[in-house]
Design a protein around this motif. Structure first.
Motif, mmCIF file in Angstrom:
data_model
loop_
_atom_site.group_PDB
_atom_site.id
_atom_site.type_symbol
_atom_site.label_atom_id
_atom_site.label_comp_id
_atom_site.label_asym_id
_atom_site.label_seq_id
_atom_site.Cartn_x
_atom_site.Cartn_y
_atom_site.Cartn_z
ATOM 1 N N PHE A 106 0.844 -1.188 0.000
ATOM 2 C CA PHE A 106 0.000 0.000 0.000
ATOM 3 C C PHE A 106 0.886 1.246 0.000
ATOM 4 C CE2 PHE A 106 -2.631 -3.326 1.510
ATOM 5 C CZ PHE A 106 -3.960 -2.966 1.354
ATOM 6 N N ASP A 107 0.344 2.317 -0.544
ATOM 7 C CA ASP A 107 1.027 3.614 -0.450
ATOM 8 C C ASP A 107 -0.030 4.704 -0.509
ATOM 9 O OD1 ASP A 107 3.132 5.435 -0.240
ATOM 10 O OD2 ASP A 107 4.366 4.342 -1.691
ATOM 11 N N ASP A 108 0.368 5.924 -0.142
ATOM 12 C CA ASP A 108 -0.585 7.026 -0.152
ATOM 13 C C ASP A 108 -0.615 7.678 -1.537
ATOM 14 O OD1 ASP A 108 1.597 8.747 -0.390
ATOM 15 O OD2 ASP A 108 1.684 9.173 1.751
ATOM 16 N N PRO A 109 -1.483 8.684 -1.752
ATOM 17 C CA PRO A 109 -1.588 9.295 -3.089
ATOM 18 C C PRO A 109 -0.292 9.938 -3.568
ATOM 19 C CG PRO A 109 -3.507 9.846 -1.769
ATOM 20 C CD PRO A 109 -2.541 9.191 -0.834
ATOM 21 N N PHE A 110 0.629 10.235 -2.642
ATOM 22 C CA PHE A 110 1.894 10.868 -3.010
ATOM 23 C C PHE A 110 3.042 9.863 -3.124
ATOM 24 C CE2 PHE A 110 -0.701 13.795 -0.477
ATOM 25 C CZ PHE A 110 -0.913 14.792 -1.407
ATOM 26 N N ASP A 111 2.721 8.565 -2.996
ATOM 27 C CA ASP A 111 3.751 7.521 -3.046
ATOM 28 C C ASP A 111 4.869 7.794 -2.048
ATOM 29 O OD1 ASP A 111 2.676 5.753 -4.911
ATOM 30 O OD2 ASP A 111 3.464 6.876 -6.608
ATOM 31 N N THR A 112 4.482 8.139 -0.824
ATOM 32 C CA THR A 112 5.464 8.506 0.195
ATOM 33 C C THR A 112 6.447 7.384 0.490
ATOM 34 O OG1 THR A 112 3.937 10.087 1.224
ATOM 35 C CG2 THR A 112 5.746 9.261 2.582
ATOM 36 N N ALA A 113 5.948 6.155 0.630
ATOM 37 C CA ALA A 113 6.848 5.035 0.942
ATOM 38 C C ALA A 113 7.877 4.840 -0.160
ATOM 39 C CB ALA A 113 6.039 3.753 1.155
ATOM 40 N N LEU A 114 7.442 4.953 -1.403
ATOM 41 C CA LEU A 114 8.343 4.790 -2.537
ATOM 42 C C LEU A 114 9.355 5.927 -2.599
ATOM 43 C CD1 LEU A 114 8.889 3.050 -5.107
ATOM 44 C CD2 LEU A 114 7.421 4.662 -6.332
ATOM 45 N N GLU A 115 8.889 7.147 -2.462
ATOM 46 C CA GLU A 115 9.772 8.304 -2.582
ATOM 47 C C GLU A 115 10.761 8.377 -1.422
ATOM 48 O OE1 GLU A 115 10.032 9.751 -5.194
ATOM 49 O OE2 GLU A 115 8.120 9.836 -6.244
ATOM 50 N N GLU A 116 10.317 8.001 -0.224
ATOM 51 C CA GLU A 116 11.236 7.999 0.905
ATOM 52 C C GLU A 116 12.345 6.969 0.706
ATOM 53 O OE1 GLU A 116 8.510 9.638 4.620
ATOM 54 O OE2 GLU A 116 8.979 7.502 4.505
ATOM 55 N N LYS A 117 11.994 5.851 0.083
ATOM 56 C CA LYS A 117 13.009 4.846 -0.221
ATOM 57 C C LYS A 117 14.016 5.395 -1.216
ATOM 58 C CE LYS A 117 15.031 0.830 -0.612
ATOM 59 N NZ LYS A 117 15.868 0.270 0.471
ATOM 60 N N PHE A 118 13.540 6.025 -2.288
ATOM 61 C CA PHE A 118 14.432 6.615 -3.284
ATOM 62 C C PHE A 118 15.338 7.674 -2.659
ATOM 63 C CE2 PHE A 118 11.379 5.530 -6.922
ATOM 64 C CZ PHE A 118 12.197 4.511 -7.391
ATOM 65 N N ALA A 119 14.757 8.459 -1.735
ATOM 66 C CA ALA A 119 15.501 9.571 -1.138
ATOM 67 C C ALA A 119 16.432 9.134 -0.012
ATOM 68 C CB ALA A 119 14.517 10.618 -0.623
ATOM 69 N N GLY A 120 16.357 7.875 0.384
ATOM 70 C CA GLY A 120 17.234 7.391 1.449
ATOM 71 C C GLY A 120 16.843 7.876 2.834
ATOM 72 N N VAL A 121 15.554 8.158 3.044
ATOM 73 C CA VAL A 121 15.083 8.590 4.365
ATOM 74 C C VAL A 121 15.315 7.461 5.369
ATOM 75 C CG1 VAL A 121 13.061 9.296 5.702
ATOM 76 C CG2 VAL A 121 13.376 10.147 3.370
ATOM 77 N N GLN A 122 15.909 7.762 6.491
ATOM 78 C CA GLN A 122 16.324 6.737 7.447
ATOM 79 C C GLN A 122 15.182 6.190 8.296
ATOM 80 O OE1 GLN A 122 19.743 5.410 7.828
ATOM 81 N NE2 GLN A 122 19.437 6.232 5.771
ATOM 82 N N SER A 123 14.148 6.983 8.501
ATOM 83 C CA SER A 123 13.005 6.544 9.299
ATOM 84 C C SER A 123 11.783 6.496 8.395
ATOM 85 C CB SER A 123 12.758 7.508 10.469
ATOM 86 O OG SER A 123 11.646 7.076 11.238
ATOM 87 N N ARG A 124 11.312 5.286 8.057
ATOM 88 C CA ARG A 124 10.217 5.165 7.101
ATOM 89 C C ARG A 124 9.422 3.892 7.361
ATOM 90 N NH1 ARG A 124 15.060 4.143 4.111
ATOM 91 N NH2 ARG A 124 15.117 2.031 3.237
ATOM 92 N N ASP A 125 8.230 3.823 6.748
ATOM 93 C CA ASP A 125 7.321 2.690 6.928
ATOM 94 C C ASP A 125 6.893 2.117 5.584
ATOM 95 O OD1 ASP A 125 6.938 2.671 9.826
ATOM 96 O OD2 ASP A 125 5.936 4.590 9.541
ATOM 97 N N LYS A 126 6.608 0.820 5.590
ATOM 98 C CA LYS A 126 5.945 0.164 4.467
ATOM 99 C C LYS A 126 4.754 -0.614 5.022
ATOM 100 C CE LYS A 126 9.556 -1.955 2.753
ATOM 101 N NZ LYS A 126 10.475 -2.737 1.884
ATOM 102 N N PHE A 127 3.664 -0.637 4.250
ATOM 103 C CA PHE A 127 2.445 -1.315 4.678
ATOM 104 C C PHE A 127 2.057 -2.359 3.634
ATOM 105 C CE2 PHE A 127 2.430 3.070 6.183
ATOM 106 C CZ PHE A 127 2.353 2.866 7.568
ATOM 107 N N ARG A 128 1.630 -3.521 4.098
ATOM 108 C CA ARG A 128 1.296 -4.594 3.156
ATOM 109 C C ARG A 128 0.326 -5.588 3.782
ATOM 110 N NH1 ARG A 128 7.475 -6.535 3.897
ATOM 111 N NH2 ARG A 128 7.212 -7.765 5.808
ATOM 112 N N ILE A 129 -0.341 -6.330 2.912
ATOM 113 C CA ILE A 129 -1.084 -7.524 3.311
ATOM 114 C C ILE A 129 -0.356 -8.702 2.686
ATOM 115 C CG2 ILE A 129 -3.219 -8.827 3.071
ATOM 116 C CD1 ILE A 129 -4.758 -6.242 3.172
#
Length: 287
Positions: A106-129
């Protein structure tokens, strides 16, 4: 024809330039945006849980996680070595040493999880079933939180009806579940408007070692349904993830330290610790 090739080359250069500029902007903006986002989610979850501290809802402690992209040849060497020295996990032992996993991210309308991964953000979340072996007998709603080199996973078992409700955009039943994590996930669904983004399929070959709760897994044949998000449609076509063709992911998880014995077992000169992500690999088809 030559002129057309020049135009195509220039177009590709401009696309790469736009992507680089976008990534640089994200690296500057995402940390602050991510912090505001976490504060918003915490505020929603706090209201839902009656004002209790959301910091107390984590089910599992933080663990170390190392990831390596390895070749098929390296896999054959390591797999043979581990089969002769370690035990498979309990579930794999009953299924020929490996099992199939399907995750719907899952991701939000801004693809935050994806973009944070690309940007190398150290504190981030991923959500899945996540489901196993193409069955709905075991269904888990999960949050994987990364904090630098550490990970923490929280999960909630779902019935098929509950899973279908989430996929239909109706997570309200989470408020009636007794687990604090269920209520926190409702807050995340409500505040972030996260929706299904991509299916990730792979076969996992897991080994365990009791000291420091070591878990070593080979994630093989990583495939994506591209934009398909029907979790239980096993007839839908899937395609090899571009980065994983003739490769696979070796993951090593442990508590405080990696025992010397295990460290010796997994040594391969050419392999390097990398920030591998099955979620990112399977969403590259969109770019």
């Amino acid at each position: 024809m030559e002129e057309k090739e020049k135009i195509m080359t220039e177009a590709e250069r401009l696309l790469r330039q736009q992507r680089d500029e976008r990534t640089a902007a994200i690296k500057r903006a995402v940390p602050d945006a991510a912090e505001r986002h976490r504060e918003r989610v915490a505020g929603v979850a706090k209201k839902i849980t009656g004002g209790g501290s959301t910091a107390k809802v984590a089910e599992k402690p933080y663990r170390h996680e190392l990831k390596y992209i390895i070749s098929e040849a390296e896999y054959k060497i390591l797999s043979t070595r581990l089969k002769n020295t370690l035990k498979p996990d309990a579930f794999a032992a009953k299924n020929g040493g490996e099992y199939f996993i399907r995750s719907l991210y899952f991701d939000d309308p801004f693809d935050t999880a994806l973009e944070e991964k690309f940007a190398g953000v150290q504190s981030r979340d991923k959500f899945r079933i996540r489901i196993y072996d193409r069955s709905d007998r075991v269904i888990k709603l999960e949050r994987k939180h990364k904090e630098g080199a550490y990970i923490q996973k929280s999960s909630l078992s779902l019935s098929r009806a509950e899973c279908d409700a989430i996929l239909a955009g109706k997570p309200g039943f989470l408020l009636r579940r007794p687990e604090p994590f269920a209520k926190q996930m409702y807050g995340i669904f409500a505040a972030n408007r996260i929706t299904p983004r991509v299916i990730v399929d792979y076969t996992r070959e897991p080994y365990v070692y009791p000291v420091e709760d070591v878990r070593i897994t080979f994630d093989k044949n990583v495939r994506t349904a591209m934009r398909g998000t029907d979790l239980f449609d096993f007839s839908a076509p899937t395609y090899p993830a571009t980065d994983m063709v003739h490769n696979m992911i070796l993951e090593v998880k442990f508590n405080r330290y990696l025992p010397t014995y295990v460290h010796t077992l997994i040594q391969l000169g050419a392999s390097q610790h990398v920030a591998a992500s099955k979620y990112v690999a399977c969403r590259r088809y969109e770019f």
